[in-house]
Structures are given as C-alpha cells and as structure tokens.
Design a protein around this motif. Structure first.
Motif, PDB file in Angstrom:
ATOM      1  N   TYR A  72       0.508  -1.106  -0.163  1.00 61.50           N
ATOM      2  CA  TYR A  72       0.122   0.328  -0.014  1.00 61.50           C
ATOM      3  C   TYR A  72       0.975   1.319   0.138  1.00 61.50           C
TER       4      TYR A  72
ATOM      5  N   ILE B 223      -3.322 -10.128  -2.508  1.00 67.71           N
ATOM      6  CA  ILE B 223      -3.312 -11.254  -0.852  1.00 67.71           C
ATOM      7  C   ILE B 223      -4.297 -12.417  -1.209  1.00 67.71           C
TER       8      ILE B 223
ATOM      9  N   ALA C  11      -4.145 -10.774   7.610  1.00 73.83           N
ATOM     10  CA  ALA C  11      -3.557 -10.003   6.733  1.00 73.83           C
ATOM     11  C   ALA C  11      -3.083  -8.030   7.294  1.00 73.83           C
TER      12      ALA C  11
ATOM     13  N   SER D  94      -1.403  -4.774   8.171  1.00 76.17           N
ATOM     14  CA  SER D  94      -0.366  -3.336   7.536  1.00 76.17           C
ATOM     15  C   SER D  94      -0.804  -2.790   8.904  1.00 76.17           C
TER      16      SER D  94
ATOM     17  N   VAL E 135       2.551  -5.967   4.222  1.00 76.73           N
ATOM     18  CA  VAL E 135       1.346  -6.918   5.015  1.00 76.73           C
ATOM     19  C   VAL E 135       2.440  -7.824   5.909  1.00 76.73           C
TER      20      VAL E 135
ATOM     21  N   SER F  62      -6.592  -4.597  10.180  1.00 75.56           N
ATOM     22  CA  SER F  62      -6.131  -6.127   9.957  1.00 75.56           C
ATOM     23  C   SER F  62      -7.147  -5.819   8.741  1.00 75.56           C
TER      24      SER F  62
END
Length: 280
Positions: free
Chosen positions: A27, A74, A133, A135, A182, A206
């Motif tokens: 991202y 992902i 996942a 971040s 991530v 999340s």
C-alpha cells in the motif's frame, strides 16, 4: 494443476514452516493517509469517548476499504493457504495511543493465537481455519512498537502462563515492518505487538479472513456490502461473493470426496472461478 507463481510458491513453503510471510510495499502513502483520515473521522463521529478500535469498516467506507479486502495478490495467496473458501471475518482499523517508556519497559502487548486457532498437538502442518493480513500505517520502529513473532509456533505445543503473556519470549523474532507492508499470519502463530512509546498514534489495519463455513464477525447485511454482493452476482464473481458469506460452491467442494491433494484441487477450483467472471 499446479500453482504457477514461483514467488507465491516460495511464500507458501515459508508460511508452512514459519507461520507467516511479509509482502513488501503493498500500500502506498496516499492509501494509508486515507485510512488514517477515516479513523479520525470515525473517532469524531463515535458516540463512545476515546474509541480506538473500529470494525465493520467495509460497510462504513466501501469504496475506500473494498480494494484492500479484495486485493488480488493477497487473495491469491490466501486461496493457496486455505483453498477457495476465503471469507471476510472482519475488517478492523485501529489506533493505539502512546504510553511512557517506563510503563512499556520489558513488556509486550500480549502473546496470543488468533480466532479459530488451537494449541498444536504435534509438529505437522495443518491448514489454517483463518489468516490475518495485517498492515501498519507507519514504520514499526522501536518507539512505535514492532511486531513480535515466535516462528513455527503454529506447529509447536507452546503454552504460556498468565505471567508470561506480557513479557518478551526467548524464541521471539522482533519484526520492524515498514509502512504499507502486509504480514499474513497463520491463526495458530503466537505473536504480539509492542507498546507504543512514540508520542503519536500507532495505526493498525487488519483484514481477517476465515473459511466460508465459519461464522463471520463483521455484519455483511448492511446496504453497502449488499450492493457489493449484488454487483458480484451480476459479474458471476464467486471469489468476491465468498468474501461476504455467499458461497455457491460450498456444498459441492466441501463434499468433493477428497481424492486429490488439497492444493492441486484448490488451484483447479480457483482457476475455474476466475474464468467464470463475466467481463463488463
């Protein structure tokens, strides 16, 4: 039919061994800044004073959040790990306020395994019922609080006493992730955050996935998510439908006879789902 992405295959091997893998630079700064602005807005609109943790955020901000929920990289990896059964359990946007260095000394935020996990009974790898996942919207320096992981703990019968859950572990790895990375974790992996002493907010994002036969934590019945489902149905996009609890293939695939290796069959099903999408 074998997976053809060598990077994802190597990640899958590492994930089975270590219980996690990190995707770099997923991202960009503009995207993360928009999530931080949304968090501030949600705080301002909240009836709860000093609320830091927000769920159901795909319903609250569908255009902003859906690209993260439906991230193709992902999700490709998630389907290799769990099969084409991937459902959004919850989408969480949170902030952690700073505390003093004295309060944080020799402490971790709290060791845990994630939802739908169990204490491993042996060293064999088992497919997770859910994955996270995660971040972080700033670099995880020592001050902001790095991620702590006990590698391989998804395959080890490690248990902790109450007094051990808030302190560093002898087998831990401290991970200083960068903003926009991530980390995908097996739900059986023991991990913890680190207290934030930066003087600023530590932002956490999340996307938690589970298998479609499990209950989901977020409410997928709101009008914004229902519109996503309607469009996915029109496009015959089964992967997007599954994310929000609509799995047309579940009965057949969950009773397939299981005479092929899981990952071979999963790849066939995933490819069929992509081929079925109606291009508009």
């Amino acid at each position: 039919m074998e997976q053809t992405n060598p990077d994802l295959n190597m990640r899958l091997k590492a994930f089975k061994e270590q219980g996690y893998t990190i995707f770099k630079n997923v991202y960009d700064q503009d995207t993360m800044a928009s999530w931080i602005r949304k968090h501030k807005q949600l705080q301002e609109d909240s009836l709860v004073k000093q609320q830091w943790w927000f769920a159901n955020t795909c319903e609250l901000a569908p255009k902003l959040m859906l690209p993260a929920v439906n991230n193709p990289l992902i999700l490709d990896f998630a389907e290799m790990v769990m099969g084409p059964y991937v459902q959004l359990d919850n989408l969480t946007l949170a902030g952690f306020p700073s505390i003093s260095k004295q309060e944080a000394e020799n402490k971790v935020s709290g060791w845990h395994r994630d939802r739908w996990a169990h204490v491993p009974l042996g060293e064999d790898y088992t497919h997770p019922l859910s994955i996270n996942a995660i971040s972080y919207l700033q670099d995880l320096t020592d001050e902001y609080g790095p991620l702590r992981i006990i590698p391989g703990s998804h395959r080890k019968e490690i248990v902790l006493k109450d007094e051990e859950r808030g302190i560093p572990h002898q087998d831990e790895v401290v991970v200083h992730m960068s903003a926009g990375d991530v980390v995908v974790t097996h739900n059986g992996l023991l991990h913890s955050g680190t207290p934030n002493t930066s003087g600023n907010i530590r932002y956490f994002f999340s996307v938690y996935y589970n298998r479609t036969w499990l209950k989901h934590t977020d409410n997928h019945n709101g009008p914004n998510v229902q519109e996503i489902i309607r469009k996915a149905r029109a496009n015959n996009d089964h992967r997007l439908l599954r994310l929000f609890g609509v799995d047309d293939h579940l009965q057949a695939r969950a009773n397939s006879g299981f005479l092929q290796a899981d990952e071979v069959r999963w790849a066939e099903w995933a490819a069929a789902d992509k081929a079925a999408i109606v291009k508009k």
